[in-house]
Design an enzyme around this catalytic site. Structure first.
Site, PDB file in Angstrom:
ATOM      1  N   GLN A 100       0.755   3.620  -0.737  1.00 45.99           N
ATOM      2  CA  GLN A 100       1.572   2.472  -0.346  1.00 45.99           C
ATOM      3  C   GLN A 100       2.426   2.815   0.870  1.00 45.99           C
ATOM      4  OE1 GLN A 100       5.219   0.983  -2.428  1.00 45.99           O
ATOM      5  NE2 GLN A 100       3.931  -0.782  -2.939  1.00 45.99           N
ATOM      6  N   TYR A 180      12.043  -5.362   1.376  1.00 43.26           N
ATOM      7  CA  TYR A 180      11.812  -4.519   2.536  1.00 43.26           C
ATOM      8  C   TYR A 180      11.399  -5.348   3.752  1.00 43.26           C
ATOM      9  CZ  TYR A 180      12.398  -0.683  -0.716  1.00 43.26           C
ATOM     10  OH  TYR A 180      12.931   0.177  -1.646  1.00 43.26           O
ATOM     11  N   ARG A 227       1.243  -5.910  -1.446  1.00 45.32           N
ATOM     12  CA  ARG A 227       2.097  -6.134  -2.622  1.00 45.32           C
ATOM     13  C   ARG A 227       3.193  -7.123  -2.258  1.00 45.32           C
ATOM     14  NH1 ARG A 227       5.881  -3.117  -6.957  1.00 45.32           N
ATOM     15  NH2 ARG A 227       4.419  -3.430  -8.684  1.00 45.32           N
ATOM     16  N   GLY A 315       4.837   0.246 -14.616  1.00 46.48           N
ATOM     17  CA  GLY A 315       5.576   1.301 -13.949  1.00 46.48           C
ATOM     18  C   GLY A 315       6.077   2.360 -14.916  1.00 46.48           C
TER      19      GLY A 315
END
Length: 358
Positions: A100, A180, A227, A315
């Site tokens: 990623q 982000y 994502r 996760g």
């Protein structure tokens, strides 16, 4: 679990994976200060190679992209070479692994970038505080990116993708979630631009579309994924009309032949997840939101598949259970994750979670 068997193989872009279980990307802050992957990281991912697909922790594409201490990078040949033992360890164990890529944008602190301010669509301070090597601190004021800055950042994503493939990764993912840089371009409250990169929905999706395509040109579309976290509010994000936004974004990318779309579900947004499923014709990975009840990992996998996902990403269950696939098949029991060891530290809470006995 559902009419889809969680342990049936499926093709994900260029790669066939052995089950529908995905290890979601999780920052662990165990790299070196120079962003190099370590031997401990190779062992950590090897232990979890029972996942059909591993997506690594977010890795910065360059110095300006970095936001936090001891996160790994993929911006130099040295960093790429450091990832090779990680990839080899996973492949030797029969696993599949994608890297990623991320750029924090306005998040993070200048001390993690050698004093450089963050780059963002607009010069707007992020709320809250961030982690630094010296402890929590206020986010730094970012600089608004020029058109040249934007083009340079897109090239940086492409170079990072090339480096990831050269290191042997099976694919590359753009981190467009969690507040982000890509999501900062998508959101009207963090993107106040009046040029071709801001304003209308069409202009606000442009950065994400071009970043995905730059990565796909470097790595191959069938080795590229995105994502997203529709309606997510991390980092002070407010997307406005998320349904309109993601219909436009996915409509633009739907014909590009990407490996998959990865959705991190926002609490209370299952209807939006359903909209995304309808809008996306390809493989969908879903990280379903944890409810308020005592959900087990196998319950969450069943929920994600029932919601229309082709694969389900988890996760913390993978963090705490290296053999999570076996545990899900047996319907438990499960180790609980120790949150005090999530970020940085030693091998405790990283390499020492026990596995079930045969």
């Amino acid at each position: 679990m559902t009419d889809i068997n969680a342990f049936s193989p499926i093709r994900v872009g260029a790669t066939a994976v052995r089950n529908r279980l995905v290890m979601a990307p999780m920052t662990r802050s165990r790299a070196t200060e120079d962003g190099l992957a370590t031997a401990a990281m190779a062992e950590y991912y090897r232990q979890r190679s029972g996942a059909g697909l591993i997506i690594t922790e977010a890795s910065q594409t360059g110095l300006r992209a970095k936001g936090y201490p001891t996160t790994p990078g993929i911006g130099t040949a040295e960093q790429a070479a450091s990832w090779r033992p990680v990839v080899d360890a996973v492949h030797e164990a029969g696993g599949t692994i994608h890297l990623q890529l991320f750029h924090v944008g306005r998040l993070g602190h200048p001390s993690e970038r050698g004093g450089l301010p963050g780059h963002a669509p607009s010069a707007l301070l992020a709320p809250g505080r961030t982690f630094t090597a010296q402890g929590l601190a206020e986010h730094g004021m970012p600089s608004a990116m020029t058109a040249d800055d934007i083009r340079a950042t897109l090239r940086e994503f492409a170079v990072a993708a090339e480096l990831a493939i050269s290191a042997g990764f099976d694919g590359v993912q753009l981190h467009g979630a969690n507040g982000y840089l890509p999501q900062q371009f998508l959101s009207p409250n963090t993107n106040l631009r009046t040029d071709e990169w801001g304003g209308s929905t069409r202009n606000r999706i442009r950065f994400v579309v071009e970043a995905v395509r730059a990565i796909a040109e470097a790595a191959g579309a069938d080795r590229t994924s995105l994502r997203v976290s529709p309606a997510g509010t991390v980092g002070g994000i407010d997307e406005g009309d998320s349904a309109e936004l993601y219909e436009a974004l996915l409509g633009e990318l739907a014909g590009d032949g990407l490996a998959f779309l990865d959705v991190s579900e926002t609490p209370g947004q299952r209807d939006l997840t359903s909209l995304v499923r309808k809008a996306w014709p390809g493989v969908l990975v879903l990280n379903p939101h944890r409810g308020t009840g005592p959900e087990t990992p196998h319950d969450r996998v069943a929920d994600g598949l029932a919601a229309g996902a082709d694969l389900v990403a988890l996760g913390a269950p993978w963090l705490a259970n290296p053999d999570l696939a076996d545990r899900i098949a047996r319907r438990g029991p499960y180790n609980e994750a120790d949150s005090s060891t999530y970020y940085g530290g030693t091998e405790r809470g990283y390499l020492d979670y026990p596995v079930l006995k045969a």
